[in-house]
Design a protein around this motif. Structure first.
Motif, PDB file in Angstrom:
ATOM      1  N   THR A 196     -13.298 -32.754   2.402  1.00 56.12           N
ATOM      2  CA  THR A 196     -11.887 -33.008   2.656  1.00 56.12           C
ATOM      3  C   THR A 196     -11.102 -31.705   2.545  1.00 56.12           C
ATOM      4  N   VAL A 197      -9.994 -31.649   3.249  1.00 56.29           N
ATOM      5  CA  VAL A 197      -9.233 -30.408   3.390  1.00 56.29           C
ATOM      6  C   VAL A 197      -7.772 -30.676   3.048  1.00 56.29           C
ATOM      7  N   ALA A 198      -7.243 -29.939   2.089  1.00 49.54           N
ATOM      8  CA  ALA A 198      -5.903 -30.182   1.565  1.00 49.54           C
ATOM      9  C   ALA A 198      -4.788 -29.684   2.477  1.00 49.54           C
ATOM     10  N   ASP A 199      -5.135 -28.920   3.491  1.00 53.68           N
ATOM     11  CA  ASP A 199      -4.159 -28.429   4.466  1.00 53.68           C
ATOM     12  C   ASP A 199      -4.899 -28.209   5.783  1.00 53.68           C
ATOM     13  N   PRO A 200      -5.031 -29.253   6.616  1.00 55.89           N
ATOM     14  CA  PRO A 200      -5.812 -29.119   7.848  1.00 55.89           C
ATOM     15  C   PRO A 200      -5.315 -28.017   8.771  1.00 55.89           C
ATOM     16  N   GLY A 201      -4.013 -27.954   8.982  1.00 50.69           N
ATOM     17  CA  GLY A 201      -3.475 -26.875   9.803  1.00 50.69           C
ATOM     18  C   GLY A 201      -3.739 -25.510   9.198  1.00 50.69           C
ATOM     19  N   GLY A 202      -3.723 -25.445   7.864  1.00 55.62           N
ATOM     20  CA  GLY A 202      -4.012 -24.190   7.184  1.00 55.62           C
ATOM     21  C   GLY A 202      -5.444 -23.743   7.375  1.00 55.62           C
ATOM     22  N   LEU A 203      -6.389 -24.700   7.439  1.00 56.07           N
ATOM     23  CA  LEU A 203      -7.782 -24.323   7.673  1.00 56.07           C
ATOM     24  C   LEU A 203      -7.952 -23.761   9.080  1.00 56.07           C
ATOM     25  N   VAL A 204      -7.320 -24.393  10.058  1.00 54.87           N
ATOM     26  CA  VAL A 204      -7.392 -23.866  11.427  1.00 54.87           C
ATOM     27  C   VAL A 204      -6.778 -22.465  11.485  1.00 54.87           C
ATOM     28  N   ALA A 205      -5.654 -22.277  10.820  1.00 55.85           N
ATOM     29  CA  ALA A 205      -5.017 -20.960  10.796  1.00 55.85           C
ATOM     30  C   ALA A 205      -5.914 -19.924  10.130  1.00 55.85           C
ATOM     31  N   ALA A 206      -6.632 -20.318   9.070  1.00 56.04           N
ATOM     32  CA  ALA A 206      -7.552 -19.396   8.403  1.00 56.04           C
ATOM     33  C   ALA A 206      -8.703 -19.011   9.323  1.00 56.04           C
ATOM     34  N   TYR A 207      -9.223 -19.985  10.074  1.00 60.43           N
ATOM     35  CA  TYR A 207     -10.261 -19.676  11.053  1.00 60.43           C
ATOM     36  C   TYR A 207      -9.729 -18.715  12.113  1.00 60.43           C
ATOM     37  N   ALA A 208      -8.493 -18.933  12.548  1.00 60.94           N
ATOM     38  CA  ALA A 208      -7.895 -18.055  13.558  1.00 60.94           C
ATOM     39  C   ALA A 208      -7.709 -16.641  13.024  1.00 60.94           C
ATOM     40  N   GLU A 209      -7.329 -16.517  11.753  1.00 61.95           N
ATOM     41  CA  GLU A 209      -7.177 -15.193  11.151  1.00 61.95           C
ATOM     42  C   GLU A 209      -8.532 -14.498  11.057  1.00 61.95           C
ATOM     43  N   SER A 210      -9.588 -15.246  10.735  1.00 61.95           N
ATOM     44  CA  SER A 210     -10.934 -14.681  10.721  1.00 61.95           C
ATOM     45  C   SER A 210     -11.334 -14.188  12.107  1.00 61.95           C
ATOM     46  N   PHE A 211     -10.976 -14.961  13.128  1.00 62.49           N
ATOM     47  CA  PHE A 211     -11.205 -14.559  14.516  1.00 62.49           C
ATOM     48  C   PHE A 211     -10.496 -13.232  14.819  1.00 62.49           C
ATOM     49  N   CYS A 212      -9.266 -13.107  14.383  1.00 56.44           N
ATOM     50  CA  CYS A 212      -8.518 -11.864  14.609  1.00 56.44           C
ATOM     51  C   CYS A 212      -9.134 -10.686  13.857  1.00 56.44           C
ATOM     52  N   GLN A 213      -9.620 -10.940  12.652  1.00 51.56           N
ATOM     53  CA  GLN A 213     -10.243  -9.874  11.872  1.00 51.56           C
ATOM     54  C   GLN A 213     -11.514  -9.349  12.532  1.00 51.56           C
ATOM     55  N   GLN A 214     -12.132 -10.181  13.356  1.00 54.94           N
ATOM     56  CA  GLN A 214     -13.318  -9.763  14.108  1.00 54.94           C
ATOM     57  C   GLN A 214     -12.958  -9.022  15.390  1.00 54.94           C
ATOM     58  N   GLY A 215     -11.661  -8.899  15.685  1.00 51.89           N
ATOM     59  CA  GLY A 215     -11.227  -8.191  16.879  1.00 51.89           C
ATOM     60  C   GLY A 215     -10.647  -9.069  17.955  1.00 51.89           C
ATOM     61  N   GLY A 216     -10.569 -10.389  17.703  1.00 48.06           N
ATOM     62  CA  GLY A 216      -9.991 -11.299  18.677  1.00 48.06           C
ATOM     63  C   GLY A 216      -8.475 -11.185  18.721  1.00 48.06           C
ATOM     64  N   ARG A 217      -7.915 -11.722  19.790  1.00 52.16           N
ATOM     65  CA  ARG A 217      -6.466 -11.637  19.985  1.00 52.16           C
ATOM     66  C   ARG A 217      -5.884 -13.032  20.163  1.00 52.16           C
ATOM     67  N   VAL A 218      -4.808 -13.333  19.442  1.00 55.42           N
ATOM     68  CA  VAL A 218      -4.058 -14.572  19.624  1.00 55.42           C
ATOM     69  C   VAL A 218      -2.792 -14.251  20.407  1.00 55.42           C
ATOM     70  N   LEU A 219      -2.614 -14.946  21.519  1.00 56.56           N
ATOM     71  CA  LEU A 219      -1.417 -14.773  22.340  1.00 56.56           C
ATOM     72  C   LEU A 219      -0.626 -16.074  22.298  1.00 56.56           C
ATOM     73  N   GLN A 220       0.529 -16.041  21.645  1.00 49.19           N
ATOM     74  CA  GLN A 220       1.375 -17.232  21.589  1.00 49.19           C
ATOM     75  C   GLN A 220       2.364 -17.175  22.742  1.00 49.19           C
ATOM     76  N   ALA A 221       2.100 -17.990  23.750  1.00 46.27           N
ATOM     77  CA  ALA A 221       2.936 -18.004  24.955  1.00 46.27           C
ATOM     78  C   ALA A 221       2.654 -19.275  25.737  1.00 46.27           C
ATOM     79  N   ASP A 222       3.644 -19.731  26.476  1.00 52.87           N
ATOM     80  CA  ASP A 222       3.433 -20.869  27.371  1.00 52.87           C
ATOM     81  C   ASP A 222       2.447 -20.488  28.469  1.00 52.87           C
ATOM     82  N   ILE A 223       1.536 -21.401  28.754  1.00 49.13           N
ATOM     83  CA  ILE A 223       0.594 -21.198  29.855  1.00 49.13           C
ATOM     84  C   ILE A 223       1.248 -21.680  31.138  1.00 49.13           C
TER      85      ILE A 223
END
Length: 413
Positions: A196-223
């Protein structure tokens, strides 16, 4: 040169795909109109459901169907316009829920579920997110001895076929775990495997931050759109155009409409859901995630307060919120646990992306090279995101997959 990939959609599924591809040396951009984990993945019950080896079928017995028609149940509600809008996929959903078809679907679906914990584990470790995760299972509570006994028999079958671990709790054993439960509750199944996860959105955000630390890029924009040109893909956003080798569509409940623009007609529909957070009355504490199985809602001790999540509402994706289902669930919940004040100004509303055979699409698009699809996970996108990411990355690289992926192919419809 690294393959350039755009992943569209930054929920649990999209973030997990991006994480796996970046880890394997792809050059990945993750695109969404919102921050990672702020849409469907934000509002769920926060359970990585290793026990959920059976998808949710459409009711087939007349007694249940007649009980739904007055539209006052807690677990399922509908809007006539929404039912009419999704009439064709809902009919297929009903047909696929027949005993013969459903029994074939279960082992295919279970093959995915069985991967969920081992797929989440390395991502939790890489993201440093262990503080968000509890490995103590959750409780499915009952009022009626016969209904609990029936569920125990189903649990025994899940143990035999799929290794699902559980314990049966009588009233005394249950109260040791949850001392503040109301007297109507006579026992429970303690599902032991899930996390169980006490902050589901927070876990996704943590995974995304790990992705960025590996060199990935997050682009927040309308498609704005995406199309193939000269063997490559152009993804147009509100801020820039990306020119890449491959595109992954992981847009959850919005995927069906986006795929229509490329000539695909997936029978997608949504099951909407709501949540609200609460304080507890003085000296009361919720210790476990609780599913009130005979009514159809869940209480979860989240970081933001006790979260009540509702069952399914069949309506159009963007229709206005209708909070009657949440209010009905809250009324019942207050009889079994001492909830106090609402903490949110209004109910959160989200939508579960569904397909009528209860299985997601995972794999290549049939008519476009370099286009990959991962959507339709129904109630289990949060559970299945990391497994989907690993499997799709293997497929994109032409490697063997841990399970047979043919049940999830896009051309099955």
């Amino acid at each position: 040169m690294a393959r350039q990939t755009v992943v569209l959609g930054a929920g649990m599924v999209g973030v997990s795909i991006a994480w796996h591809l970046q880890r394997r040396g792809h050059q990945v951009a993750l695109v969404d109109r919102r921050e990672p984990g702020r849409e469907t993945s934000f509002g769920n019950a926060g359970i990585i459901q290793r026990e959920a080896v059976k998808p949710y079928p459409f009711p087939r017995d007349m007694k249940t169907i007649l009980s739904v028609l007055p539209n006052n149940r807690v677990d399922i509600r509908y809007r006539p316009a929404g039912m009419l809008n999704a009439a064709s996929p809902l009919l297929s959903y009903w047909q696929n829920s027949s005993s013969r078809r459903y029994e074939k679907i279960i082992p295919e679906y279970a093959s995915l579920i069985q991967l969920c914990l081992e797929a989440h584990e390395p991502m939790i470790e890489a993201a440093g997110a262990d503080h968000l995760v509890r490995r103590e299972g959750w409780l499915e509570i009952y009022r009626t001895p016969s209904k609990l006994a029936k569920r125990v028999e189903e649990a025994k079958e899940a143990l035999e076929l799929y290794g699902v671990q559980f314990a049966v709790l009588d009233r005394a054993a249950l109260i040791e775990k949850e001392p503040d439960l109301g007297s109507d509750i006579i026992g429970a199944i303690h599902w032991l495997d899930p996390w169980t996860v006490a902050d589901p959105g927070g876990l996704v955000a943590a995974y995304a931050e790990s992705f960025c630390q590996q060199g990935g890029r997050v682009l927040q924009a309308d498609i704005k759109g995406f199309h193939q040109h000269g063997g490559r893909w152009k993804v147009e956003t509100a801020t820039e155009t990306l020119d890449v080798d491959e595109v992954v569509v992981a847009l959850g409940p919005w995927a069906g409409e986006w795929m229509k623009k490329l000539g695909y007609q997936f029978p997608a529909f949504v099951k909407r859901g709501y949540h609200m957070h609460y304080t507890t009355q003085p000296n009361a504490k919720l210790r476990y995630w609780l599913m009130d199985a005979e009514v159809g809602y869940l209480l979860a001790p989240m970081n933001a307060g006790v979260r009540l999540t509702t069952g399914a509402e069949l309506d159009r994706l963007e229709s206005p919120a209708h909070e009657q289902q949440l209010s009905a669930a809250e009324k019942v919940a207050r009889t079994i646990f001492p909830l106090d004040k609402r903490l949110d100004a209004s109910a959160w509303k989200g939508a579960r992306p569904c397909l009528p055979d209860m299985k997601p699409v995972i794999g290549p698009a049939p008519r476009h090279s370099g286009l990959w699809l991962a959507f339709g996970h129904g109630h289990q996108g949060f559970t299945l995101g990391p497994a989907t990411g690993r499997l799709l990355a293997d497929m994109m690289e032409g490697k063997p997959t841990a399970i047979n992926m043919s049940p999830f192919r896009a051309d099955r419809f």
